[in-house]
Design a protein around this motif. Structure first.
Motif, PDB file in Angstrom:
ATOM      1  N   GLY A  17      13.828  37.054  44.884  1.00 49.57           N
ATOM      2  CA  GLY A  17      14.533  38.266  45.301  1.00 49.57           C
ATOM      3  C   GLY A  17      13.821  39.521  44.852  1.00 49.57           C
ATOM      4  N   ASN A  18      13.512  40.398  45.791  1.00 52.72           N
ATOM      5  CA  ASN A  18      12.797  41.662  45.586  1.00 52.72           C
ATOM      6  C   ASN A  18      11.339  41.460  45.183  1.00 52.72           C
ATOM      7  OD1 ASN A  18      14.872  43.424  46.357  1.00 52.72           O
ATOM      8  ND2 ASN A  18      15.784  43.338  44.309  1.00 52.72           N
ATOM      9  N   VAL A  19      10.849  40.225  45.294  1.00 47.32           N
ATOM     10  CA  VAL A  19       9.419  39.954  45.140  1.00 47.32           C
ATOM     11  C   VAL A  19       8.863  39.379  46.441  1.00 47.32           C
ATOM     12  CG1 VAL A  19       7.689  38.593  43.897  1.00 47.32           C
ATOM     13  CG2 VAL A  19       9.566  39.662  42.635  1.00 47.32           C
ATOM     14  N   LEU A  20       9.536  38.377  46.976  1.00 50.34           N
ATOM     15  CA  LEU A  20       9.142  37.788  48.256  1.00 50.34           C
ATOM     16  C   LEU A  20      10.117  38.121  49.384  1.00 50.34           C
ATOM     17  CD1 LEU A  20       8.053  34.384  46.778  1.00 50.34           C
ATOM     18  CD2 LEU A  20       6.553  35.825  48.166  1.00 50.34           C
ATOM     19  N   ILE A  21      11.383  38.287  49.030  1.00 47.51           N
ATOM     20  CA  ILE A  21      12.412  38.633  50.007  1.00 47.51           C
ATOM     21  C   ILE A  21      13.199  39.816  49.458  1.00 47.51           C
ATOM     22  CG2 ILE A  21      14.482  37.851  51.226  1.00 47.51           C
ATOM     23  CD1 ILE A  21      13.511  34.967  50.827  1.00 47.51           C
ATOM     24  N   PRO A  91      14.531  42.222  54.511  1.00 44.57           N
ATOM     25  CA  PRO A  91      13.473  41.456  55.165  1.00 44.57           C
ATOM     26  C   PRO A  91      12.509  40.829  54.155  1.00 44.57           C
ATOM     27  CG  PRO A  91      12.899  43.771  55.179  1.00 44.57           C
ATOM     28  CD  PRO A  91      14.267  43.677  54.547  1.00 44.57           C
ATOM     29  N   VAL A  92      11.653  39.969  54.671  1.00 50.16           N
ATOM     30  CA  VAL A  92      10.587  39.367  53.869  1.00 50.16           C
ATOM     31  C   VAL A  92       9.573  40.443  53.477  1.00 50.16           C
ATOM     32  CG1 VAL A  92       8.626  37.758  54.006  1.00 50.16           C
ATOM     33  CG2 VAL A  92      10.876  37.091  54.881  1.00 50.16           C
ATOM     34  N   ILE A  93       9.018  40.317  52.285  1.00 48.89           N
ATOM     35  CA  ILE A  93       7.966  41.221  51.810  1.00 48.89           C
ATOM     36  C   ILE A  93       6.627  40.556  52.143  1.00 48.89           C
ATOM     37  CG2 ILE A  93       7.019  42.428  49.798  1.00 48.89           C
ATOM     38  CD1 ILE A  93       9.883  42.210  48.567  1.00 48.89           C
ATOM     39  N   ASP A  94       6.074  40.920  53.280  1.00 52.59           N
ATOM     40  CA  ASP A  94       4.957  40.174  53.871  1.00 52.59           C
ATOM     41  C   ASP A  94       3.723  40.111  52.984  1.00 52.59           C
ATOM     42  OD1 ASP A  94       6.313  39.483  56.237  1.00 52.59           O
ATOM     43  OD2 ASP A  94       5.845  41.424  57.134  1.00 52.59           O
ATOM     44  N   HIS A  95       3.398  41.215  52.310  1.00 54.40           N
ATOM     45  CA  HIS A  95       2.193  41.217  51.474  1.00 54.40           C
ATOM     46  C   HIS A  95       2.330  40.197  50.344  1.00 54.40           C
ATOM     47  CE1 HIS A  95      -0.926  43.835  49.080  1.00 54.40           C
ATOM     48  NE2 HIS A  95      -1.360  42.613  49.304  1.00 54.40           N
ATOM     49  N   SER A  96       3.532  40.074  49.771  1.00 50.09           N
ATOM     50  CA  SER A  96       3.741  39.097  48.708  1.00 50.09           C
ATOM     51  C   SER A  96       3.549  37.674  49.226  1.00 50.09           C
ATOM     52  CB  SER A  96       5.140  39.259  48.111  1.00 50.09           C
ATOM     53  OG  SER A  96       5.264  40.473  47.402  1.00 50.09           O
ATOM     54  N   THR A 126      15.566  27.675  55.631  1.00 54.10           N
ATOM     55  CA  THR A 126      15.512  27.344  57.055  1.00 54.10           C
ATOM     56  C   THR A 126      14.799  28.426  57.853  1.00 54.10           C
ATOM     57  OG1 THR A 126      17.668  28.365  57.582  1.00 54.10           O
ATOM     58  CG2 THR A 126      17.667  26.038  56.923  1.00 54.10           C
ATOM     59  N   ARG A 127      14.890  29.657  57.399  1.00 56.50           N
ATOM     60  CA  ARG A 127      14.237  30.759  58.105  1.00 56.50           C
ATOM     61  C   ARG A 127      12.897  31.118  57.471  1.00 56.50           C
ATOM     62  NH1 ARG A 127      16.938  36.433  57.412  1.00 56.50           N
ATOM     63  NH2 ARG A 127      15.916  36.124  55.384  1.00 56.50           N
ATOM     64  N   ASP A 128      12.894  31.276  56.147  1.00 58.24           N
ATOM     65  CA  ASP A 128      11.710  31.752  55.425  1.00 58.24           C
ATOM     66  C   ASP A 128      10.930  30.538  54.934  1.00 58.24           C
ATOM     67  OD1 ASP A 128      12.641  34.360  55.857  1.00 58.24           O
ATOM     68  OD2 ASP A 128      13.896  34.263  54.070  1.00 58.24           O
ATOM     69  N   ARG A 129      10.121  29.991  55.838  1.00 55.08           N
ATOM     70  CA  ARG A 129       9.510  28.690  55.588  1.00 55.08           C
ATOM     71  C   ARG A 129       8.482  28.716  54.460  1.00 55.08           C
ATOM     72  NH1 ARG A 129      12.227  24.800  56.220  1.00 55.08           N
ATOM     73  NH2 ARG A 129      10.461  23.406  56.578  1.00 55.08           N
ATOM     74  N   PHE A 130       8.008  29.888  54.090  1.00 54.78           N
ATOM     75  CA  PHE A 130       7.077  29.957  52.960  1.00 54.78           C
ATOM     76  C   PHE A 130       7.741  29.469  51.676  1.00 54.78           C
ATOM     77  CE2 PHE A 130       9.137  34.094  53.226  1.00 54.78           C
ATOM     78  CZ  PHE A 130       9.559  34.302  51.921  1.00 54.78           C
ATOM     79  N   LEU A 131       9.076  29.454  51.626  1.00 52.22           N
ATOM     80  CA  LEU A 131       9.770  28.952  50.440  1.00 52.22           C
ATOM     81  C   LEU A 131       9.513  27.463  50.220  1.00 52.22           C
ATOM     82  CD1 LEU A 131      13.192  30.790  50.806  1.00 52.22           C
ATOM     83  CD2 LEU A 131      11.306  31.379  49.258  1.00 52.22           C
ATOM     84  N   GLY A 192       6.246  46.429  43.453  1.00 53.19           N
ATOM     85  CA  GLY A 192       5.670  46.512  44.787  1.00 53.19           C
ATOM     86  C   GLY A 192       4.522  45.545  44.892  1.00 53.19           C
ATOM     87  N   PRO A 193       4.219  45.068  46.097  1.00 54.53           N
ATOM     88  CA  PRO A 193       3.199  44.029  46.239  1.00 54.53           C
ATOM     89  C   PRO A 193       1.792  44.481  45.893  1.00 54.53           C
ATOM     90  CG  PRO A 193       4.003  44.742  48.391  1.00 54.53           C
ATOM     91  CD  PRO A 193       4.901  45.360  47.373  1.00 54.53           C
ATOM     92  N   GLN A 194       1.490  45.768  46.054  1.00 59.64           N
ATOM     93  CA  GLN A 194       0.124  46.194  45.748  1.00 59.64           C
ATOM     94  C   GLN A 194      -0.167  46.093  44.259  1.00 59.64           C
ATOM     95  OE1 GLN A 194      -2.391  46.856  48.039  1.00 59.64           O
ATOM     96  NE2 GLN A 194      -3.513  46.518  46.133  1.00 59.64           N
TER      97      GLN A 194
END
Length: 212
Positions: A17-21, A91-96, A126-131, A192-194
């Protein structure tokens, strides 16, 4: 720099939470029911305490339904926590996610360490398959204990068999980082992902190009 004082990490742990999603339920509820209704809800009900219950392993639907029954005037809004979970946890945090996959491509073991319910995690999966892509997943609902309780970090160490100082962990909550530091883990407060990308480069785990 911190990375120069520690051994090269042997595994990287991501909070979710708040790192990847993104996990900002107040913002999502404002979109669903309006700020006024959301404020009424949060003034009347400790929604984070409710979430903590299923994060510790209680049944997701049962906890939300019990809370809704106790607050009939707000029941429809409370039930959104269950019925529209995927809309809240977004939403998903795409850069992470790219960083997770870049580490895996380099052969670096990548673990999840997250306060997350059994059923809510299964729903997000089921939605965020990277998990599904982690080498090991430490999900509080399955473990019966949540961060920042020292016990959850002890359980991670016992399961993975790696020395604490070889673990690099990122989380967005300072208290969770402090608990990991107290056990000797390497840590990064996620803002933040950067910044996380830069930390992984400093640790020698990714090149600048791989961390994009």
């Amino acid at each position: 720099m911190e990375a120069t004082r520690h051994p090269r990490p042997e595994a990287v742990l991501f909070d979710i939470g708040n790192v990847l999603i993104t996990w900002q339920p107040e913002d999502r509820l404002d979109e669903m029911v309006g700020e006024t209704r959301r404020r009424l809800l949060f003034d009347a009900v400790d929604m984070h305490a409710m979430t903590e219950r299923f994060d510790r392993g209680e049944d997701f639907r049962a906890v939300v339904e019990e809370t809704a029954a106790a607050h009939p005037d707000l029941a429809d809004t409370i039930m959104l926590w269950h019925d529209r979970w995927l809309d809240l946890a977004s939403p998903v945090i795409d850069h992470s996610v790219r960083l997770l996959r870049a580490l895996k491509a380099r052969g670096v073991p990548v673990f999840a360490l997250s306060n997350f319910g059994v059923d809510s995690f299964a729903l997000s999966e089921t939605r965020d398959r990277f998990l599904t892509e982690f080498d090991r997943r430490y999900i509080s609902g399955h473990m019966g204990v949540t961060k920042p309780d020292a016990r959850i970090y002890e359980l991670v160490e016992a399961d993975c068999g790696l020395a604490p100082e070889t673990l690099l962990f990122t989380d967005d909550r300072q208290e969770n980082i402090d608990a990991a530091k107290a056990r000797g883990w390497q840590t990064h407060l996620f803002q933040g992902p950067q910044g996380w990308a830069d930390r992984l480069v400093e640790a020698g785990l990714l090149t600048r190009e791989e961390a994009q």
